[in-house]
Design a protein around this motif. Structure first.
Motif, PDB file in Angstrom:
ATOM      1  N   ASP A 128       0.844  -1.206   0.000  1.00 31.18           N
ATOM      2  CA  ASP A 128       0.000   0.000   0.000  1.00 31.18           C
ATOM      3  C   ASP A 128       0.878   1.253   0.000  1.00 31.18           C
ATOM      4  O   ASP A 128       0.531   2.260  -0.631  1.00 31.18           O
ATOM      5  CB  ASP A 128      -0.898   0.024   1.243  1.00 31.18           C
ATOM      6  CG  ASP A 128      -2.171  -0.796   1.040  1.00 31.18           C
ATOM      7  OD1 ASP A 128      -2.457  -1.160  -0.113  1.00 31.18           O
ATOM      8  OD2 ASP A 128      -2.870  -1.076   2.041  1.00 31.18           O
ATOM      9  N   ALA A 129       2.004   1.177   0.720  1.00 34.35           N
ATOM     10  CA  ALA A 129       2.897   2.342   0.783  1.00 34.35           C
ATOM     11  C   ALA A 129       3.482   2.657  -0.593  1.00 34.35           C
ATOM     12  O   ALA A 129       3.614   3.825  -0.962  1.00 34.35           O
ATOM     13  CB  ALA A 129       4.014   2.102   1.789  1.00 34.35           C
ATOM     14  N   VAL A 130       3.808   1.623  -1.365  1.00 35.65           N
ATOM     15  CA  VAL A 130       4.319   1.844  -2.729  1.00 35.65           C
ATOM     16  C   VAL A 130       3.283   2.626  -3.532  1.00 35.65           C
ATOM     17  O   VAL A 130       3.600   3.628  -4.196  1.00 35.65           O
ATOM     18  CB  VAL A 130       4.639   0.494  -3.426  1.00 35.65           C
ATOM     19  CG1 VAL A 130       4.937   0.703  -4.901  1.00 35.65           C
ATOM     20  CG2 VAL A 130       5.818  -0.189  -2.751  1.00 35.65           C
ATOM     21  N   ALA A 131       2.018   2.173  -3.430  1.00 33.45           N
ATOM     22  CA  ALA A 131       0.945   2.858  -4.162  1.00 33.45           C
ATOM     23  C   ALA A 131       0.738   4.265  -3.625  1.00 33.45           C
ATOM     24  O   ALA A 131       0.581   5.223  -4.393  1.00 33.45           O
ATOM     25  CB  ALA A 131      -0.341   2.051  -4.059  1.00 33.45           C
ATOM     26  N   ALA A 132       0.746   4.391  -2.293  1.00 30.09           N
ATOM     27  CA  ALA A 132       0.496   5.709  -1.679  1.00 30.09           C
ATOM     28  C   ALA A 132       1.578   6.714  -2.049  1.00 30.09           C
ATOM     29  O   ALA A 132       1.326   7.919  -2.087  1.00 30.09           O
ATOM     30  CB  ALA A 132       0.411   5.569  -0.165  1.00 30.09           C
ATOM     31  N   GLY A 134       2.828   6.953  -4.879  1.00 34.24           N
ATOM     32  CA  GLY A 134       2.623   7.332  -6.276  1.00 34.24           C
ATOM     33  C   GLY A 134       3.186   6.357  -7.293  1.00 34.24           C
ATOM     34  O   GLY A 134       3.146   6.617  -8.491  1.00 34.24           O
ATOM     35  N   ALA A 135       3.721   5.221  -6.830  1.00 32.20           N
ATOM     36  CA  ALA A 135       4.243   4.231  -7.778  1.00 32.20           C
ATOM     37  C   ALA A 135       3.194   3.152  -8.010  1.00 32.20           C
ATOM     38  O   ALA A 135       2.252   3.017  -7.233  1.00 32.20           O
ATOM     39  CB  ALA A 135       5.520   3.624  -7.232  1.00 32.20           C
TER      40      ALA A 135
ATOM     41  N   ILE B  58      -7.255   8.252  -0.836  1.00 33.93           N
ATOM     42  CA  ILE B  58      -6.231   8.257  -1.890  1.00 33.93           C
ATOM     43  C   ILE B  58      -6.398   7.078  -2.855  1.00 33.93           C
ATOM     44  O   ILE B  58      -5.471   6.710  -3.574  1.00 33.93           O
ATOM     45  CB  ILE B  58      -4.790   8.261  -1.317  1.00 33.93           C
ATOM     46  CG1 ILE B  58      -4.570   7.099  -0.359  1.00 33.93           C
ATOM     47  CG2 ILE B  58      -4.472   9.585  -0.658  1.00 33.93           C
ATOM     48  CD1 ILE B  58      -3.104   6.901  -0.020  1.00 33.93           C
ATOM     49  N   LEU B  60      -6.754   3.903  -2.365  1.00 31.68           N
ATOM     50  CA  LEU B  60      -6.238   2.563  -2.055  1.00 31.68           C
ATOM     51  C   LEU B  60      -7.398   1.591  -1.891  1.00 31.68           C
ATOM     52  O   LEU B  60      -7.255   0.396  -2.084  1.00 31.68           O
ATOM     53  CB  LEU B  60      -5.397   2.579  -0.773  1.00 31.68           C
ATOM     54  CG  LEU B  60      -4.019   3.237  -0.863  1.00 31.68           C
ATOM     55  CD1 LEU B  60      -3.328   3.237   0.489  1.00 31.68           C
ATOM     56  CD2 LEU B  60      -3.144   2.557  -1.901  1.00 31.68           C
ATOM     57  N   ARG B  84      -1.993   8.964  -9.380  1.00 28.34           N
ATOM     58  CA  ARG B  84      -0.613   9.403  -9.124  1.00 28.34           C
ATOM     59  C   ARG B  84      -0.589  10.894  -8.764  1.00 28.34           C
ATOM     60  O   ARG B  84       0.120  11.324  -7.866  1.00 28.34           O
ATOM     61  CB  ARG B  84       0.191   9.164 -10.411  1.00 28.34           C
ATOM     62  CG  ARG B  84       1.609   8.775 -10.230  1.00 28.34           C
ATOM     63  CD  ARG B  84       2.170   8.424 -11.601  1.00 28.34           C
ATOM     64  NE  ARG B  84       3.254   9.329 -11.931  1.00 28.34           N
ATOM     65  CZ  ARG B  84       4.489   9.148 -11.510  1.00 28.34           C
ATOM     66  NH1 ARG B  84       4.789   8.105 -10.772  1.00 28.34           N
ATOM     67  NH2 ARG B  84       5.437   9.990 -11.834  1.00 28.34           N
ATOM     68  N   ARG B  87      -1.921  11.333  -5.313  1.00 35.34           N
ATOM     69  CA  ARG B  87      -0.971  10.847  -4.300  1.00 35.34           C
ATOM     70  C   ARG B  87       0.278  11.723  -4.222  1.00 35.34           C
ATOM     71  O   ARG B  87       1.059  11.614  -3.283  1.00 35.34           O
ATOM     72  CB  ARG B  87      -0.626   9.388  -4.598  1.00 35.34           C
ATOM     73  CG  ARG B  87      -1.807   8.472  -4.338  1.00 35.34           C
ATOM     74  CD  ARG B  87      -1.669   7.103  -4.942  1.00 35.34           C
ATOM     75  NE  ARG B  87      -2.900   6.324  -4.745  1.00 35.34           N
ATOM     76  CZ  ARG B  87      -3.118   5.147  -5.303  1.00 35.34           C
ATOM     77  NH1 ARG B  87      -2.218   4.601  -6.098  1.00 35.34           N
ATOM     78  NH2 ARG B  87      -4.245   4.511  -5.073  1.00 35.34           N
ATOM     79  N   PHE B  94       1.547   5.489   7.400  1.00 36.60           N
ATOM     80  CA  PHE B  94       0.917   4.236   7.794  1.00 36.60           C
ATOM     81  C   PHE B  94       1.112   3.934   9.278  1.00 36.60           C
ATOM     82  O   PHE B  94       2.082   4.386   9.895  1.00 36.60           O
ATOM     83  CB  PHE B  94       1.463   3.081   6.946  1.00 36.60           C
ATOM     84  CG  PHE B  94       0.963   3.113   5.535  1.00 36.60           C
ATOM     85  CD1 PHE B  94      -0.159   2.392   5.171  1.00 36.60           C
ATOM     86  CD2 PHE B  94       1.597   3.885   4.578  1.00 36.60           C
ATOM     87  CE1 PHE B  94      -0.637   2.436   3.869  1.00 36.60           C
ATOM     88  CE2 PHE B  94       1.130   3.935   3.280  1.00 36.60           C
ATOM     89  CZ  PHE B  94       0.011   3.211   2.923  1.00 36.60           C
ATOM     90  N   PHE B 100      10.140   0.568   3.760  1.00 32.95           N
ATOM     91  CA  PHE B 100      10.572  -0.552   2.929  1.00 32.95           C
ATOM     92  C   PHE B 100      11.797  -1.202   3.578  1.00 32.95           C
ATOM     93  O   PHE B 100      12.855  -0.579   3.691  1.00 32.95           O
ATOM     94  CB  PHE B 100      10.878  -0.082   1.513  1.00 32.95           C
ATOM     95  CG  PHE B 100       9.704   0.614   0.879  1.00 32.95           C
ATOM     96  CD1 PHE B 100       8.473  -0.006   0.828  1.00 32.95           C
ATOM     97  CD2 PHE B 100       9.819   1.890   0.352  1.00 32.95           C
ATOM     98  CE1 PHE B 100       7.376   0.629   0.270  1.00 32.95           C
ATOM     99  CE2 PHE B 100       8.727   2.532  -0.206  1.00 32.95           C
ATOM    100  CZ  PHE B 100       7.503   1.895  -0.243  1.00 32.95           C
ATOM    101  N   TYR B 111      12.066   7.851  -1.899  1.00 37.31           N
ATOM    102  CA  TYR B 111      11.271   7.023  -2.816  1.00 37.31           C
ATOM    103  C   TYR B 111      10.298   7.853  -3.662  1.00 37.31           C
ATOM    104  O   TYR B 111      10.268   7.758  -4.883  1.00 37.31           O
ATOM    105  CB  TYR B 111      10.500   5.972  -2.017  1.00 37.31           C
ATOM    106  CG  TYR B 111       9.931   4.857  -2.857  1.00 37.31           C
ATOM    107  CD1 TYR B 111      10.658   3.704  -3.087  1.00 37.31           C
ATOM    108  CD2 TYR B 111       8.673   4.963  -3.444  1.00 37.31           C
ATOM    109  CE1 TYR B 111      10.151   2.675  -3.866  1.00 37.31           C
ATOM    110  CE2 TYR B 111       8.160   3.956  -4.227  1.00 37.31           C
ATOM    111  CZ  TYR B 111       8.902   2.803  -4.433  1.00 37.31           C
ATOM    112  OH  TYR B 111       8.387   1.801  -5.214  1.00 37.31           O
ATOM    113  N   GLU B 115      10.160   8.988  -7.675  1.00 38.32           N
ATOM    114  CA  GLU B 115       8.968   8.629  -8.440  1.00 38.32           C
ATOM    115  C   GLU B 115       8.342   9.852  -9.125  1.00 38.32           C
ATOM    116  O   GLU B 115       7.860   9.760 -10.250  1.00 38.32           O
ATOM    117  CB  GLU B 115       7.957   7.993  -7.466  1.00 38.32           C
ATOM    118  CG  GLU B 115       6.934   7.109  -8.097  1.00 38.32           C
ATOM    119  CD  GLU B 115       7.535   5.997  -8.941  1.00 38.32           C
ATOM    120  OE1 GLU B 115       6.993   5.821 -10.033  1.00 38.32           O
ATOM    121  OE2 GLU B 115       8.530   5.337  -8.541  1.00 38.32           O
ATOM    122  N   HIS B 116       8.375  10.988  -8.445  1.00 37.16           N
ATOM    123  CA  HIS B 116       7.625  12.152  -8.930  1.00 37.16           C
ATOM    124  C   HIS B 116       8.488  13.272  -9.481  1.00 37.16           C
ATOM    125  O   HIS B 116       7.963  14.202 -10.093  1.00 37.16           O
ATOM    126  CB  HIS B 116       6.773  12.739  -7.795  1.00 37.16           C
ATOM    127  CG  HIS B 116       5.654  11.853  -7.364  1.00 37.16           C
ATOM    128  ND1 HIS B 116       4.509  11.670  -8.105  1.00 37.16           N
ATOM    129  CD2 HIS B 116       5.493  11.080  -6.264  1.00 37.16           C
ATOM    130  CE1 HIS B 116       3.690  10.844  -7.474  1.00 37.16           C
ATOM    131  NE2 HIS B 116       4.267  10.469  -6.360  1.00 37.16           N
TER     132      HIS B 116
END
Lengths: 255, 270
Positions: A128-132, A134-135, B58, B60, B84, B87, B94, B100, B111, B115-116
């Motif tokens: 979920d964190a990966v998605a949150a 933005g990936a 968001i 999920l 995206r 987010r 969390f 990770f 991270y 990504e952005h």
């Protein structure tokens, strides 16, 4: 009546599982074939899944070659035909035993590892964190693992074929007195290009199954640490079943 | 109590939202708005679906019925690129941190930046250091692996990861769960500090009433699949309603039946 009901549930569960796996495969094609290709992640997974499996793959392969040579040699000796050991071993090893047994052992190990890793990530909300962040979890987590497994497994099969040949050669020389050079020549002469292709096709297909099933099981892990264990066990069972099924159809395809 | 916020166009809005997991209905015709710049705390008993609410914000989790709008966009109607975009603006901290495991603190914080943005390694490192500083973590933690961090440190790194991308909204899922009293106070202070310094809108899910009291501008209480009470901290703290009082000062009675009629929405701009 209860047995029929249970059978029905089993069939429905199987179909649901297969549908989910197919859905993952379709999504994977859709997201995977878009830039960026994730080359670094794929390379990292190839080291993790492939290179680190090399020792066990080689160990298993040398024993597959030796065991088959002992079995065939024993039968051939009864007919005074031990010199045919190379011819007799080659087809079984290259077409069938090396790709299939490597998939059932090393492939299962890979799939269980993928499933446990992704299952733990699911339980601790890292997916979920990966998605949150933005990936896309499919692109980030599934794509590199499936591609790496699909590329690694046939490469392991290539190595395994060579090592199994050496294992058979050792037994031929030491136990049955077949000269190593003669064993090698008869072994290679027996093989046609299509046999190598069949071996690699199986390796590739099994690698794809390993990656897909491992990822699917990991992503569908229920909550709780116990669930990771359950998911991993189910992965090994599913891999064993689907590799045998795929093996049958690929073998049929080449005849 | 947090600073008072002027009523304005909602940053996040739930309209008639229903959500169920199998036979278990979590929300029925639920409405909720989050105003710009405020800290809204969602309280309620365990297992009632407070985190589900954040996850729907968001995308999920998808709603079964109704609409969730973030900055005017219907989250359910967004494709991958749209999600995206959302987010990028809304960060999520969390419950367990969800760092990770295979990455060090630097890579965890960087991270979303990778990504952005097109930031290079040096810029990402600088931003990561700045974020660590904001959450009162020493810079030498940058190379540490999550497994070597304490519970409080993991939460603070997760917080640093969420602010790295400079979001407009931060969603906190049980930020103080599992922490000792000192770390609970520290995390509460940090939520207030980030809201003040970064001017973010915050939504905090918790059942820790002291933290709720400390950080909130408004409080929404989840009860019987909806938010029948939404008001200021003082309103909820001094509520005469049995259900609210029981939760705030003790244990919420488990009731069955349909539709709670606990209290009305607090006046806007409160």
């Amino acid at each position: 009546m209860r047995a029929i009901s249970r059978l029905g549930q089993l069939v429905l569960g199987g179909l649901e599982w297969l549908g989910g796996l197919t859905g993952l495969a379709v999504t994977l094609i859709r997201v995977g074939l878009r830039r960026p290709w994730g080359i670094d992640d794929i390379a990292s997974q190839m080291v993790h899944l492939g290179v680190r499996s090399l020792p066990i793959a080689l160990f298993i392969s040398v024993f597959i070659g030796m065991i088959l040579a002992v079995q065939f040699g024993s039968a051939l000796r009864d007919f005074g035909a031990t010199m045919a050991l190379g011819d007799a071993s080659s087809l079984a090893l290259v077409r069938e035993l090396v790709p299939t047994l490597l998939a059932l052992t090393v492939g299962s190990k890979m799939a269980a590892g993928i499933s446990a890793e992704l299952g733990s990530m699911k339980v601790t909300e890292q997916i979920d964190a990966v998605a949150a962040l933005g990936a896309d979890p499919i692109k980030k987590l599934v794509w590199p693992r499936v591609v790496a497994a699909t590329l690694s497994q046939p490469l392991l099969v290539v190595m395994g074929n060579v090592i199994a040949l050496l294992g058979g050669m050792l037994i031929g020389e030491w136990v049955y007195g077949v000269p190593a050079g003669y064993f090698y020549e008869t072994y290679i002469d027996e093989l046609a290009p299509m046999d190598y292709i069949q071996s690699l096709t199986k390796g590739t297909a099994f690698g794809l199954l390993v990656g897909l099933i491992g990822c699917y099981q990991g992503f569908n892990t229920k909550f709780g640490t116990e669930a990771v264990g359950v998911s991993t066990t189910e992965t090994v069972v599913a891999i064993s079943i689907w590799i045998i099924i795929a093996d049958f159809f690929i073998t049929m395809m080449f005849y | 109590m947090g600073d008072t916020v002027q009523a304005s166009v909602p940053v996040i809005e739930f309209v008639g939202v229903s959500k169920a997991f199998g036979e278990n209905s979590v929300y029925e015709n639920m409405n909720l708005t989050v105003r710009p710049g405020e800290t809204l705390t969602i309280i309620g008993g365990s297992g009632q679906g407070k985190s589900v609410c954040l996850k729907m914000m968001i995308g999920l989790l998808r709603v079964d019925a109704g609409v969730v709008r973030v900055a005017g966009e219907d989250v359910a109607g967004l494709d991958g690129e749209g999600l995206r975009r959302v987010r990028r603006r809304v960060a999520y901290v969390f419950q367990g941190g969800a760092l990770f495991d295979s990455m060090n603190v630097l890579d965890n914080i960087g991270y979303a930046l990778r990504e952005h943005t097109a930031m290079d390694d040096i810029a990402i490192r600088e931003r990561a250091l700045a974020c660590l500083d904001l959450v009162a973590m020493p810079s030498d933690m940058l190379d540490a692996m999550p497994a070597n961090l304490s519970g409080g440190q993991r939460k603070r790194v997760a917080l640093a990861r969420s602010i790295a991308i400079e979001p407009e909204v931060i969603l906190y899922d049980e930020p103080t769960t599992g922490l000792d009293p000192r770390n609970i106070t520290r995390i509460g202070d940090m939520i207030k500090k980030l809201q003040k310094e970064l001017r973010v809108t915050s939504v905090v899910v918790t059942h820790d009433m002291p933290t709720a009291r400390k950080v909130s501008d408004r409080v929404a209480m989840l009860y019987q699949r909806s938010f029948p009470f939404i008001g200021t901290v003082e309103q909820i703290w001094h509520s005469e309603l049995a259900e609210v009082r029981d939760f705030v000062h003790g244990t919420l009675r488990r009731t069955s039946g349909t539709g709670a009629t606990i209290v009305t929405e607090a006046p806007h701009g409160a």
